[in-house]
Design a protein around this motif. Structure first.
Motif, PDB file in Angstrom:
ATOM      1  N   GLU A 175      11.002   0.149  14.145  1.00  0.00           N
ATOM      2  CA  GLU A 175      10.081  -0.918  14.560  1.00  0.00           C
ATOM      3  C   GLU A 175       8.636  -0.471  14.380  1.00  0.00           C
ATOM      4  OE1 GLU A 175      11.047  -2.453  18.450  1.00  0.00           O
ATOM      5  OE2 GLU A 175      13.160  -2.722  17.898  1.00  0.00           O
TER       6      GLU A 175
ATOM      7  N   ILE B 166       7.897  -0.615  10.647  1.00  0.00           N
ATOM      8  CA  ILE B 166       7.765  -2.002  10.181  1.00  0.00           C
ATOM      9  C   ILE B 166       6.419  -2.576  10.607  1.00  0.00           C
ATOM     10  CG2 ILE B 166       8.677  -4.347  10.418  1.00  0.00           C
ATOM     11  CD1 ILE B 166      11.477  -3.061  10.779  1.00  0.00           C
ATOM     12  N   HIS B 167       6.027  -2.296  11.855  1.00  0.00           N
ATOM     13  CA  HIS B 167       4.738  -2.776  12.384  1.00  0.00           C
ATOM     14  C   HIS B 167       3.580  -2.281  11.507  1.00  0.00           C
ATOM     15  CE1 HIS B 167       1.342  -3.255  15.129  1.00  0.00           C
ATOM     16  NE2 HIS B 167       1.140  -1.956  15.083  1.00  0.00           N
ATOM     17  N   HIS B 168       3.527  -0.989  11.280  1.00  0.00           N
ATOM     18  CA  HIS B 168       2.408  -0.431  10.521  1.00  0.00           C
ATOM     19  C   HIS B 168       2.480  -0.751   9.040  1.00  0.00           C
ATOM     20  CE1 HIS B 168       0.180   1.536  13.651  1.00  0.00           C
ATOM     21  NE2 HIS B 168       1.202   2.268  14.046  1.00  0.00           N
ATOM     22  N   LYS B 169       3.689  -0.918   8.516  1.00  0.00           N
ATOM     23  CA  LYS B 169       3.844  -1.314   7.109  1.00  0.00           C
ATOM     24  C   LYS B 169       3.281  -2.722   6.907  1.00  0.00           C
ATOM     25  CE  LYS B 169       8.144  -1.614   5.607  1.00  0.00           C
ATOM     26  NZ  LYS B 169       8.337  -3.082   5.669  1.00  0.00           N
ATOM     27  N   GLY B 170       3.481  -3.576   7.904  1.00  0.00           N
ATOM     28  CA  GLY B 170       2.885  -4.921   7.845  1.00  0.00           C
ATOM     29  C   GLY B 170       1.377  -4.824   7.728  1.00  0.00           C
ATOM     30  N   GLN B 171       0.797  -3.900   8.469  1.00  0.00           N
ATOM     31  CA  GLN B 171      -0.650  -3.690   8.419  1.00  0.00           C
ATOM     32  C   GLN B 171      -1.058  -3.181   7.042  1.00  0.00           C
ATOM     33  OE1 GLN B 171      -1.254  -1.051  11.875  1.00  0.00           O
ATOM     34  NE2 GLN B 171      -1.733  -2.896  13.051  1.00  0.00           N
TER      35      GLN B 171
ATOM     36  N   VAL C 281      -1.724  -5.802   4.518  1.00  0.00           N
ATOM     37  CA  VAL C 281      -3.029  -6.465   4.619  1.00  0.00           C
ATOM     38  C   VAL C 281      -4.095  -5.584   3.986  1.00  0.00           C
ATOM     39  CG1 VAL C 281      -4.713  -7.528   6.150  1.00  0.00           C
ATOM     40  CG2 VAL C 281      -2.294  -7.622   6.742  1.00  0.00           C
ATOM     41  N   TYR C 282      -4.065  -4.290   4.290  1.00  0.00           N
ATOM     42  CA  TYR C 282      -5.026  -3.341   3.713  1.00  0.00           C
ATOM     43  C   TYR C 282      -4.963  -3.404   2.183  1.00  0.00           C
ATOM     44  CZ  TYR C 282      -6.031  -0.421   7.939  1.00  0.00           C
ATOM     45  OH  TYR C 282      -6.449   0.070   9.154  1.00  0.00           O
TER      46      TYR C 282
ATOM     47  N   PHE D  98       8.624  -7.878   2.184  1.00  0.00           N
ATOM     48  CA  PHE D  98       8.394  -6.821   3.180  1.00  0.00           C
ATOM     49  C   PHE D  98       9.564  -5.861   3.367  1.00  0.00           C
ATOM     50  CE2 PHE D  98      10.545  -7.585   7.342  1.00  0.00           C
ATOM     51  CZ  PHE D  98      11.193  -8.777   7.077  1.00  0.00           C
TER      52      PHE D  98
ATOM     53  N   HIS E 181       8.323  -7.800  22.214  1.00  0.00           N
ATOM     54  CA  HIS E 181       7.453  -8.056  21.066  1.00  0.00           C
ATOM     55  C   HIS E 181       6.714  -9.389  21.180  1.00  0.00           C
ATOM     56  CE1 HIS E 181       8.287  -4.572  18.536  1.00  0.00           C
ATOM     57  NE2 HIS E 181       9.533  -4.642  18.952  1.00  0.00           N
TER      58      HIS E 181
ATOM     59  N   ILE F  66       8.061  -8.487  13.741  1.00  0.00           N
ATOM     60  CA  ILE F  66       7.307  -7.239  13.901  1.00  0.00           C
ATOM     61  C   ILE F  66       6.384  -7.012  12.709  1.00  0.00           C
ATOM     62  CG2 ILE F  66       7.499  -4.715  14.038  1.00  0.00           C
ATOM     63  CD1 ILE F  66      10.185  -5.168  15.564  1.00  0.00           C
ATOM     64  N   HIS F  67       6.911  -7.272  11.518  1.00  0.00           N
ATOM     65  CA  HIS F  67       6.129  -7.105  10.278  1.00  0.00           C
ATOM     66  C   HIS F  67       4.858  -7.957  10.332  1.00  0.00           C
ATOM     67  CE1 HIS F  67       5.044  -7.327   6.022  1.00  0.00           C
ATOM     68  NE2 HIS F  67       5.233  -8.637   6.059  1.00  0.00           N
TER      69      HIS F  67
ATOM     70  N   GLY G 290       2.283  -7.090  13.023  1.00  0.00           N
ATOM     71  CA  GLY G 290       1.438  -5.969  12.604  1.00  0.00           C
ATOM     72  C   GLY G 290       0.251  -6.475  11.797  1.00  0.00           C
ATOM     73  N   GLN G 291       0.511  -7.459  10.943  1.00  0.00           N
ATOM     74  CA  GLN G 291      -0.561  -8.048  10.140  1.00  0.00           C
ATOM     75  C   GLN G 291      -1.558  -8.774  11.033  1.00  0.00           C
ATOM     76  OE1 GLN G 291       1.726 -10.424   7.258  1.00  0.00           O
ATOM     77  NE2 GLN G 291       1.581  -8.671   5.885  1.00  0.00           N
TER      78      GLN G 291
ATOM     79  N   PHE H 195      -2.396  -8.073  14.010  1.00  0.00           N
ATOM     80  CA  PHE H 195      -3.280  -7.091  14.627  1.00  0.00           C
ATOM     81  C   PHE H 195      -4.499  -6.829  13.731  1.00  0.00           C
ATOM     82  CE2 PHE H 195      -1.920  -4.846  18.491  1.00  0.00           C
ATOM     83  CZ  PHE H 195      -0.618  -5.295  18.666  1.00  0.00           C
ATOM     84  N   VAL H 196      -4.266  -6.668  12.450  1.00  0.00           N
ATOM     85  CA  VAL H 196      -5.376  -6.377  11.523  1.00  0.00           C
ATOM     86  C   VAL H 196      -6.334  -7.567  11.467  1.00  0.00           C
ATOM     87  CG1 VAL H 196      -6.025  -5.659   9.196  1.00  0.00           C
ATOM     88  CG2 VAL H 196      -3.868  -4.881  10.163  1.00  0.00           C
TER      89      VAL H 196
ATOM     90  N   PHE I 236       1.602  -2.120  20.271  1.00  0.00           N
ATOM     91  CA  PHE I 236       2.303  -3.086  19.423  1.00  0.00           C
ATOM     92  C   PHE I 236       3.559  -3.672  20.060  1.00  0.00           C
ATOM     93  CE2 PHE I 236       6.222  -1.405  17.319  1.00  0.00           C
ATOM     94  CZ  PHE I 236       6.242  -0.105  17.803  1.00  0.00           C
TER      95      PHE I 236
END
Lengths: 153, 153
Positions: A125, A128-133, A136-137, A149, B15, B128-129, B132-133, B135-136, B149
């Motif tokens: 989890e 997955i959370h940070h990969k989503g971020q 965006v980056y 994803f 979540h 979750i994916h 995360g986005q 959040f950004v 998160f």
């Protein structure tokens, strides 16, 4: 019939494959990119993902924490991610079915005792959370042809 | 002893609670914000998360797809998220332990037949994916005091 290890390895790989695809487009000289002043840099974010999952995997395997690279190491991002992925795979592959159900003292990192499989679920989890971020980056860095994803099939 | 339903509800709530915290700081007149030209707007992203999880939950409950709001509905974002959360909770609460293991024809959305619990796991990973986005996005919109998160404890 699939077992816990096969199921988790499959799930881990389906996400890590996409992580690798994202890291592949990040040029080493662009790894300091960040969307805002208070954001993590993209290189830090990618390192955080793979280092954390590895840390969680070590915990689930009832091994003490260990980083593969120290603070001043200048190994490039792609090599770091590849090294952490390889070592995480080895750890996961070393677990038996019984290891998945073993109670681990995760007090330091997660605040309580947990079965190894719950630690691994948390790791997934978090990744997955940070990969989503990271998606965006990477889009902000100019890459618009991005994968789904999670790897399917 | 926890069962599949209690475990999943707990995880979903841990979540969704954070999702709600993020949506709470998005002003209605800022919902068109997007980081890049090819990005989803923040309002679309938030709607996509809650609509998708609800869709997956309907599928897992072996019910036909249904949206709560059509394309032209102008219900504000916070109300939409609250409505979808409530309806998703109701669906999940209606499932029995046996329902979690039931094989569902998920061909249309996920390409094959799957047990309901696997559909719900996919829903969670998707949420979750995209969270995360979110959040950004929210950090880019000027909010720097953001929650962890996932809700803990």
């Amino acid at each position: 019939m699939s077992n816990k290890k096969e199921n988790f390895l499959k799930k881990f790989r389906s996400h890590r494959e996409v992580m690798n695809d994202l890291v592949a487009v990040i040029q080493e000289d662009k790894k300091t990119y960040k969307p805002t002043e208070s954001s993590m840099e993209v290189g830090e974010l990618a390192n955080h993902i793979v280092e954390s999952t590895y840390t969680f995997a070590r915990l689930a395997a009832d091994q003490s924490p260990a980083k593969l690279f120290d603070e001043n190491d200048d190994t490039d991002l792609k090599s770091r991610v590849a090294a952490y992925t390889q070592e995480t795979e080895k750890l996961l592959a070393s677990l038996s079915e019984e290891d998945f159900e073993k109670t681990i003292d995760a007090t330091n990192i997660l605040g309580r005792e947990l079965p190894a499989e719950a630690i691994l679920q948390s790791a997934l989890e978090h990744e997955i959370h940070h990969k989503g971020q990271l998606f965006v980056y990477v889009r902000e860095m100019g890459h618009t042809d991005l994968p789904f994803f999670v790897a399917r099939g």
